[in-house]
Every structure is written in structure tokens, then in C-alpha cells.
Design a protein around this motif. Structure first.
Motif, PDB file in Angstrom:
ATOM      1  N   TYR A   1      21.954  -6.958  -7.324  1.00 45.25           N
ATOM      2  CA  TYR A   1      20.815  -7.825  -7.886  1.00 45.25           C
ATOM      3  C   TYR A   1      19.669  -6.542  -8.153  1.00 45.25           C
ATOM      4  N   LYS A   2      18.730  -7.112  -8.907  1.00 44.45           N
ATOM      5  CA  LYS A   2      17.704  -6.219  -9.280  1.00 44.45           C
ATOM      6  C   LYS A   2      18.195  -4.900  -9.761  1.00 44.45           C
ATOM      7  N   ALA A   3      19.412  -4.847 -10.393  1.00 43.49           N
ATOM      8  CA  ALA A   3      19.725  -3.556 -10.832  1.00 43.49           C
ATOM      9  C   ALA A   3      18.851  -2.938 -11.652  1.00 43.49           C
ATOM     10  N   LEU A   4      18.613  -1.497 -11.206  1.00 39.78           N
ATOM     11  CA  LEU A   4      17.697  -0.844 -12.072  1.00 39.78           C
ATOM     12  C   LEU A   4      16.158  -0.887 -12.158  1.00 39.78           C
ATOM     13  N   GLN A   5      15.937  -2.047 -11.168  1.00 38.63           N
ATOM     14  CA  GLN A   5      14.324  -2.537 -11.472  1.00 38.63           C
ATOM     15  C   GLN A   5      13.997  -2.997 -10.061  1.00 38.63           C
ATOM     16  N   HIS A   6      14.691  -2.670  -8.841  1.00 40.58           N
ATOM     17  CA  HIS A   6      14.384  -2.982  -7.451  1.00 40.58           C
ATOM     18  C   HIS A   6      12.783  -2.135  -7.223  1.00 40.58           C
ATOM     19  N   GLN A   7      11.964  -3.010  -6.542  1.00 42.16           N
ATOM     20  CA  GLN A   7      10.851  -2.386  -6.310  1.00 42.16           C
ATOM     21  C   GLN A   7      10.561  -1.302  -5.400  1.00 42.16           C
ATOM     22  N   HIS A   8      11.606  -0.754  -4.545  1.00 46.11           N
ATOM     23  CA  HIS A   8      11.750   0.251  -3.923  1.00 46.11           C
ATOM     24  C   HIS A   8      11.937   1.854  -4.771  1.00 46.11           C
ATOM     25  N   THR A   9      12.258   1.658  -6.097  1.00 42.99           N
ATOM     26  CA  THR A   9      12.655   2.421  -6.925  1.00 42.99           C
ATOM     27  C   THR A   9      11.371   3.420  -7.122  1.00 42.99           C
ATOM     28  N   PRO A  10       9.977   3.156  -7.411  1.00 38.81           N
ATOM     29  CA  PRO A  10       9.183   3.832  -7.558  1.00 38.81           C
ATOM     30  C   PRO A  10       8.586   4.524  -6.252  1.00 38.81           C
ATOM     31  N   GLU A  11       8.902   3.796  -5.019  1.00 37.69           N
ATOM     32  CA  GLU A  11       8.652   4.460  -3.862  1.00 37.69           C
ATOM     33  C   GLU A  11       9.438   5.524  -3.460  1.00 37.69           C
ATOM     34  N   ILE A  12      10.828   5.498  -3.979  1.00 35.37           N
ATOM     35  CA  ILE A  12      11.567   6.538  -3.722  1.00 35.37           C
ATOM     36  C   ILE A  12      11.282   7.643  -4.512  1.00 35.37           C
ATOM     37  N   GLU A  13      11.176   7.573  -5.595  1.00 31.98           N
ATOM     38  CA  GLU A  13      10.717   8.439  -6.649  1.00 31.98           C
ATOM     39  C   GLU A  13       9.345   9.138  -6.146  1.00 31.98           C
ATOM     40  N   GLN A  14       8.492   8.578  -5.714  1.00 30.35           N
ATOM     41  CA  GLN A  14       7.170   9.157  -5.111  1.00 30.35           C
ATOM     42  C   GLN A  14       7.482   9.973  -3.894  1.00 30.35           C
ATOM     43  N   THR A  15       8.301   9.352  -2.977  1.00 34.36           N
ATOM     44  CA  THR A  15       8.497  10.118  -1.742  1.00 34.36           C
ATOM     45  C   THR A  15       9.201  11.477  -2.006  1.00 34.36           C
ATOM     46  N   LEU A  16      10.486  11.360  -2.816  1.00 34.73           N
ATOM     47  CA  LEU A  16      11.090  12.565  -3.349  1.00 34.73           C
ATOM     48  C   LEU A  16      10.230  13.376  -3.939  1.00 34.73           C
ATOM     49  N   GLY A  17       9.163  12.983  -4.788  1.00 32.63           N
ATOM     50  CA  GLY A  17       8.426  13.901  -5.375  1.00 32.63           C
ATOM     51  C   GLY A  17       7.657  14.692  -4.532  1.00 32.63           C
TER      52      GLY A  17
ATOM     53  N   PHE B   1       0.979  -1.377  -0.143  1.00 31.81           N
ATOM     54  CA  PHE B   1      -0.017  -0.233   0.038  1.00 31.81           C
ATOM     55  C   PHE B   1       1.136   1.276  -0.020  1.00 31.81           C
ATOM     56  N   ARG B   2       2.226   1.309  -0.297  1.00 33.05           N
ATOM     57  CA  ARG B   2       2.901   2.417  -0.370  1.00 33.05           C
ATOM     58  C   ARG B   2       3.070   3.208  -1.632  1.00 33.05           C
ATOM     59  N   LEU B   3       2.481   2.426  -2.740  1.00 33.44           N
ATOM     60  CA  LEU B   3       2.494   3.194  -3.927  1.00 33.44           C
ATOM     61  C   LEU B   3       1.079   3.741  -4.313  1.00 33.44           C
ATOM     62  N   ARG B   4       0.987   4.977  -4.900  1.00 39.14           N
ATOM     63  CA  ARG B   4      -0.142   5.341  -5.367  1.00 39.14           C
ATOM     64  C   ARG B   4      -0.704   5.038  -6.756  1.00 39.14           C
ATOM     65  N   ASP B   5       0.273   4.710  -7.550  1.00 36.43           N
ATOM     66  CA  ASP B   5       0.125   4.271  -8.914  1.00 36.43           C
ATOM     67  C   ASP B   5       0.132   2.993  -9.054  1.00 36.43           C
ATOM     68  N   ARG B   6      -1.104   2.505  -9.827  1.00 36.12           N
ATOM     69  CA  ARG B   6      -1.381   1.044 -10.053  1.00 36.12           C
ATOM     70  C   ARG B   6      -0.323   0.372 -10.984  1.00 36.12           C
ATOM     71  N   ASP B   7       0.002   1.316 -11.852  1.00 41.40           N
ATOM     72  CA  ASP B   7       0.586   0.732 -13.188  1.00 41.40           C
ATOM     73  C   ASP B   7       2.229   0.476 -12.512  1.00 41.40           C
ATOM     74  N   ALA B   8       2.593   1.252 -11.582  1.00 45.04           N
ATOM     75  CA  ALA B   8       3.996   1.217 -10.805  1.00 45.04           C
ATOM     76  C   ALA B   8       3.902  -0.011  -9.975  1.00 45.04           C
ATOM     77  N   TYR B   9       2.900  -0.265  -9.540  1.00 41.00           N
ATOM     78  CA  TYR B   9       2.940  -1.525  -8.514  1.00 41.00           C
ATOM     79  C   TYR B   9       2.828  -2.586  -9.341  1.00 41.00           C
ATOM     80  N   ALA B  10       2.064  -2.992 -10.545  1.00 40.49           N
ATOM     81  CA  ALA B  10       2.101  -3.911 -11.086  1.00 40.49           C
ATOM     82  C   ALA B  10       3.464  -4.177 -11.848  1.00 40.49           C
ATOM     83  N   ARG B  11       4.243  -3.276 -12.326  1.00 36.13           N
ATOM     84  CA  ARG B  11       5.393  -3.313 -12.969  1.00 36.13           C
ATOM     85  C   ARG B  11       6.433  -3.915 -11.985  1.00 36.13           C
ATOM     86  N   PHE B  12       6.398  -3.321 -10.578  1.00 38.38           N
ATOM     87  CA  PHE B  12       7.626  -3.744  -9.899  1.00 38.38           C
ATOM     88  C   PHE B  12       7.267  -4.861  -8.855  1.00 38.38           C
TER      89      PHE B  12
END
Length: 358
Positions: A208-224, A107-118
């Protein structure tokens, strides 16, 4: 709310993993609450201390009961379940009167597409995305205090975001941020996998998971969100490479940022100290010494240091280093910090013990 003179009652759903173990350790010693119930589908009817050997006699056993029943008669429910499991419980969670703090990424992400991808598939109840307050007190303290549902941040996300929030709030993050962060084996969970088995990990370093770790969109959302709080348009992207490190606990993150040439060392220092003024668990080391894992092990401290470089090709070079314990400030301890805020307790109550040394 609890009756006058009584302590708030707490339940943990999913108490046998490392996150559940840390919640048990912290909540059993917490002077302001009572841990009343711990559930699991494993080790049913066994005492907590039979599974978590660090605990003394607790008087509690693991119970296998439905989440709705586990939430009855308590004030706060912690979900210490694997990713994708908490998501399936969204309709039940919406009906319980207890406050809910979820430690998974569901429930961290607001974007359903980002959730599905990561997270490798569609969210089963996307209508609940955005319904949880993101539990990073350094950015959302007031919202957490009023919340009924909190999504506690990920360990990498907390480490990296705490290193970059002041720059985001000042509108100084432009273009891609590059981060390399090393994490301990406990971040992989309590059950051994081929890549986390100790004889291999103890003698190894690998990405591992270089450039595709599931925390990436979470960090981008938080910094945004931090950009928006500072009145700046969000334009943050993260290029993130995680590293598997041969240690049980801790994360060390190095983020590489390019700043306008006029932003010198004094300005960087001022931005960080102004942003984190009054922050309960962020220690700013500045340029005096570097953040390191041994100084925060077992504690709520998040240490942040930085190195201000020369101007190269018209850009000031900056490296921000942040360190924390992935199971405490990066996991269960931060969730308890949110609980304290939600219950109107002192923010540091029960979680302000010194770090382990060495």
C-alpha cells in the motif's frame, strides 16, 4: 521543573487510540513520573481501564478539556492525536510552559512542500516546522535533552533509519535506497478500516502507498542529517514499499544498498558497532542471526542484522534487516525515552522490560 522530592507530572492529550494506550501503560508503571491527566473527546468521564482493558484501576478518567488547560500544572504533555490535528494546535503549544512531545507526523518535517505533498495538504502553521527537535535519540540525544518541543519519529521511519544510519554517517549511501517493510495492523490505528479489518488482514499480504508513504521524506531527512553529522554531502533518496502484514504488532524492514567493492563484511560490522556503541535499545545481530519480529514484541528493542553479498557490476551488495515494535520503540516507548532525556532521568527508566515471548 517539579518541586524537590516530587515526581514530574505528565498529561496525555488524546488517550483512547493505540498510541495513547501504550503511553498510559508505560507511564502508569514508570517509577520516575506521575501520570496526572488524560484527555479525549471520546469516552469522557469513563475510567481509563474501561477503554484500555489491559490496565488495572488507575484512578484516572478521560477528560474533555482544551489543550491549554490540559497542559496547566504539568511538566510534560504528550500529544497522541491523529495527523493533521496536532498541527492545528501549534499556536497554543507555543504558549504552554510544559515540555511537549508530539507523536503525530505534523512537526517532523522541516520542508513545508514535502509536508503538503505527503500529508495531503498545506500545514496550517508552517512557521512552526523546524521548531521541534526530531526525537530519535540514536541521532539527536543531546538536542532532545535540551528541547522544549520534540516530534517523535514515525514507526517505519525509526525502523528503516536505524538500519541505515551508520552507512549514512560514513557517507556510503549513494543513489536510491530500496526498502520493503512489513507492518502489523496496530499501525493503522484503533478504528477498523476496510483494508485493516481483521478477517481480511489475518489472511492477507498486500502493498500500500507504494513509493508515496508519508514516512519517506522523514527517512530521507533523517539520513541526510546523519550524512551531515559525518561531514558528508547528503545525496540520499528512498524508494519505499510498505507491506500490510497479518500480525498485530511489529515491523520488519529490508533495505537494499549498494556499496563500494572495498567495503567488506568486516568494515560493515565495524561501522555499525562504532555508531551504536552505548545505544540503549539497539541490538546488533550482525550476520549471526536475522532480526525478527517475535524477538522484539512489546519491547523497546530495535534489532538490526545484515547480509553482505558479492560484488556485482562493481558494487558490493548489502541487505540490512531491522525489526521493532511499532507501538513501543516505533511509537509511545520512544516518546517516553525522549521524556526521560528531557527530564534528566536515566534514559532506560520505565521502558526496559523484556520483550513478550513468543
Amino acid at each position: 521543573m517539579p518541586q524537590p522530592g516530587s515526581k514530574p507530572r505528565i498529561a496525555i492529550i488524546g488517550g483512547t487510540g493505540y498510541g495513547g494506550a501504550e503511553l498510559c501503560r508505560l507511564l502508569l508503571a514508570h517509577p520516575g513520573v506521575e501520570l496526572s491527566r488524560v484527555t479525549s473527546i471520546d469516552h469522557v468521564d469513563e475510567p481509563l481501564e474501561a477503554v484500555h482493558l489491559n490496565l488495572h484501576r488507575t484512578g484516572l478518567c478521560f477528560r474533555n478539556i482544551p489543550p491549554r488547560e490540559a497542559a496547566q500544572g504539568v511538566d510534560v504533555v504528550f500529544l497522541a492525536l491523529p495527523h493533521k490535528v496536532s498541527a492545528t494546535l501549534a499556536p497554543e503549544l507555543a504558549e504552554v510552559s510544559a515540555r511537549v512531545i508530539d507523536l503525530s507526523g505534523d512537526f517532523r518535517l522541516r520542508d513545508r512542500d514535502a509536508y503538503a505533498r505527503f500529508y495531503g495538504g498545506a500545514h496550517p502553521h508552517p512557521e512552526h516546522l523546524g521548531g521541534f527537535v526530531y526525537g530519535l535519540p540514536e541521532l539527536h540525544r543531546e538536542a532532545i535533552a535540551k528541547a522544549r518541543r520534540v516530534a517523535s519519529p514515525g514507526c517505519f521511519a525509526t525502523t528503516i533509519a536505524l538500519g541505515l544510519l551508520p552507512l549514512a554517517a560514513a557517507g556510503l549511501l549513494r543513489g536510491p535506497i530500496h526498502t520493503v517493510a512489513a507492518t502489523g495492523s496496530s499501525g493503522s490505528g484503533a478504528y477498523a478500516q476496510p483494508g485493516t479489518h481483521h478477517p481480511l488482514r489475518a489472511n492477507n499480504l498486500k502493498i500500500y502507498k507504494a513509493l508515496q508513504h508519508q514516512h519517506t521524506p522523514e527517512i530521507e531527512q533523517t539520513l541526510g542529517d546523519a550524512c551531515a553529522r559525518g561531514g558528508h554531502e547528503a545525496s540520499v533518496s528512498l524508494q519505499f514499499v510498505p507491506v500490510s502484514a497479518p500480525l498485530p504488532r511489529g515491523i520488519l524492514a529490508n533495505s537494499f544498498v549498494q556499496l563500494p567493492p572495498e567495503v567488506d563484511a568486516a568494515r560493515v560490522d565495524s561501522l555499525y558497532r562504532e555508531f551504536y556503541e552505548g545505544a540503549a535499545f539497539v541490538r546488533l545481530l550482525g550476520t549471526e542471526r536475522q532480526a525478527e519480529v517475535v524477538a522484539i514484541k512489546g519491547s523497546m528493542w530495535a534489532d538490526v542484522s545484515w547480509t553482505v553479498g558479492e560484488v556485482v557490476a562493481g558494487q558490493r551488495q548489502l541487505v540490512v534487516t531491522s525489526a521493532l515494535d511499532n507501538l513501543v520503540k516505533g511509537g509511545a516507548g520512544q516518546a517516553v525515552q525522549s521524556m526521560n532525556l528531557m527530564l534528566g532521568l536515566p534514559e532506560t527508566l520505565g521502558i526496559d522490560a523484556p520483550a513478550l515471548w513468543p
